[in-house]
Every structure is written in structure tokens, then in C-alpha cells.
Design a protein around this motif. Sequence first.
Motif, short mmCIF file in Angstrom:
data_model
loop_
_atom_site.label_atom_id
_atom_site.label_comp_id
_atom_site.label_asym_id
_atom_site.label_seq_id
_atom_site.Cartn_x
_atom_site.Cartn_y
_atom_site.Cartn_z
N GLY A 43 0.54 -0.96 0.20
CA GLY A 43 0.05 -0.39 -0.22
C GLY A 43 1.06 1.48 0.10
O GLY A 43 2.11 1.36 0.50
N ARG A 44 0.49 2.15 -0.78
CA ARG A 44 0.57 3.89 -0.44
C ARG A 44 -0.27 4.58 -0.06
O ARG A 44 -0.87 4.07 -0.37
N ALA A 45 0.42 5.51 -0.33
CA ALA A 45 -0.19 7.60 0.01
C ALA A 45 0.68 8.24 -0.50
O ALA A 45 1.47 7.96 -0.50
N ASP A 46 -0.39 9.33 -0.39
CA ASP A 46 -0.16 10.62 -1.21
C ASP A 46 -0.61 11.53 -0.25
O ASP A 46 -1.77 12.09 -0.61
N TYR A 47 -0.08 12.22 0.45
CA TYR A 47 -0.78 13.61 1.51
C TYR A 47 0.59 14.69 1.03
O TYR A 47 -0.04 16.10 1.07
N ARG A 48 1.08 15.29 -0.61
CA ARG A 48 1.32 15.87 -0.92
C ARG A 48 0.44 17.10 -0.83
O ARG A 48 1.19 18.20 -0.74
N SER A 49 -0.17 17.28 -2.17
CA SER A 49 -1.11 18.30 -1.82
C SER A 49 -1.75 18.50 -0.54
O SER A 49 -2.53 19.87 -0.72
N ALA A 50 -1.77 18.52 0.73
CA ALA A 50 -2.23 18.95 1.68
C ALA A 50 -0.19 19.51 2.65
O ALA A 50 -0.47 19.26 4.16
N GLY A 51 0.86 19.62 1.70
CA GLY A 51 1.72 19.31 2.06
C GLY A 51 3.22 18.50 3.15
O GLY A 51 3.72 18.80 4.24
N GLY A 52 2.32 17.21 2.65
CA GLY A 52 2.91 15.62 3.51
C GLY A 52 3.92 15.55 2.32
O GLY A 52 4.29 15.86 1.92
N ILE A 53 4.08 13.97 2.76
CA ILE A 53 4.85 13.64 1.55
C ILE A 53 3.72 12.16 0.83
O ILE A 53 2.70 11.81 1.23
N GLU A 54 4.88 11.70 0.26
CA GLU A 54 4.14 10.85 0.03
C GLU A 54 5.09 9.26 -0.22
O GLU A 54 6.33 9.21 -0.20
N GLY A 55 4.72 7.77 -0.32
CA GLY A 55 5.54 6.67 0.14
C GLY A 55 4.22 5.54 0.65
O GLY A 55 3.29 5.93 0.45
N GLY A 56 5.34 4.75 0.77
CA GLY A 56 4.40 3.14 1.84
C GLY A 56 4.27 3.57 3.19
O GLY A 56 4.67 4.56 3.61
N THR A 57 2.92 2.33 3.04
CA THR A 57 2.48 2.49 4.17
C THR A 57 3.62 3.15 5.72
O THR A 57 3.00 3.76 7.04
N GLU A 58 4.50 2.22 6.37
CA GLU A 58 5.25 2.33 6.60
C GLU A 58 5.91 3.55 7.13
O GLU A 58 5.99 4.31 8.65
N GLU A 59 5.81 4.21 5.87
CA GLU A 59 6.88 5.58 6.13
C GLU A 59 5.67 7.17 6.28
O GLU A 59 5.78 7.53 6.99
N ILE A 60 4.30 6.26 5.74
CA ILE A 60 3.55 7.52 6.19
C ILE A 60 3.00 7.94 7.34
O ILE A 60 2.52 8.34 7.79
N ALA A 61 2.94 6.03 7.93
CA ALA A 61 2.50 6.37 9.62
C ALA A 61 3.52 6.37 10.54
O ALA A 61 2.90 7.50 10.46
N ALA A 62 4.78 7.17 9.56
CA ALA A 62 5.39 6.48 10.49
C ALA A 62 5.52 9.09 10.57
O ALA A 62 5.85 9.91 11.23
N TRP A 63 5.27 9.36 9.38
CA TRP A 63 5.06 10.79 9.13
C TRP A 63 3.88 11.82 9.56
O TRP A 63 3.55 12.07 10.56
#
Length: 160
Positions: A43-63
Motif C-alpha cells: 500500500g501507498r499514500a500521497d499527502y503531498r497536496s496537503a503539504g505532506g509526503i508520498e510513500g509506502g504505508t510504513e513511511e507514511i504512518a511514521a510521518w
Amino acid sequence: MTQRAEHSTVMDRLAIDDLITGYAIALDDGDWPGYLALFTPDGRADYRSAGGIEGGTEEIAAWLAEMLQHFAIRQHLIVNRRITLARQDDAPGDTATVQADYLNPMRLVGPATEGEGGPTAPNYTCAGRYHFTARRTADGWRLTGVVVHEKWRQVLPAGA
């Protein structure tokens, strides 16, 4: 479409709706193991439009854990869910997409949130649209992707 296929479609839609609700609750409660359990391993997620990051779920959960600790109160309201199930030979398939709007009022950590009787109105609100992708797995429906399209945000001073 047979009654069996119609029943399966309804059950799939309910399971996917529950998956999206679980996503909102995991974010609000800071339940990062629960958040990760909602996704497939790839799984992946992309929060860049809200000023965040894009990446795998482990990286996203930590962020997310790091970023959301700045908010004492979080409430993700995910509404207007449009679930589209893939079809195979006129039967429900194993993938789906969900388009859903969100409204996310939050209260920043600080003196205004401490103690009883302090302000409870949000001082940070954002809204936009989520695009979810999901796949049926041996453990039920799981998210394969989340893309956030933030449309607006408002930040007010504490106590405003």
C-alpha cells in the motif's frame, strides 16, 4: 444480475465503507498499527497536496504520527462516499475505488486545549477529497492506495 451477486455487491460495499471509516478512526486516535492493518503490504499514500509526503504505508504512518502529535483534537469526517466496484463477467471483482470528501477540524496543542473549560472549537480546519483504491485479500478488503486532494484550509488563532 442474480440475487447472489447483488448480495455480494452489497456486502462488498459495506465492507469497503467500514474500511474507510476505520481509516478515519485510526487517524483520529493515532492508532498507527491499526492504520497499517488497513493496507495491503504494498500500500501507498500521497499527502503531498496537503503539504505532506508520498510513500509506502510504513513511511507514511511514521510521518503522520510525527505531524498529528501537534493536534490535541482530531476529527476526520469522510462523507459523500462513491464506491465503484470492479466487475468481472458481470460479477463483483476484487478491486474497488472510492471517492470521498473530507472535512477535518482539529485543535492545535497548546494552552487553549489544557484544563477543563478551555475552548473546544477547532483552530485548524482542512477539507478536500480522498481517492482510495482497495483490493479484496484473504483477510478482507484492504487499501492499496490513498491520495489526498486538499481543496482548502483555515487556521484561526487560539480561542478565536
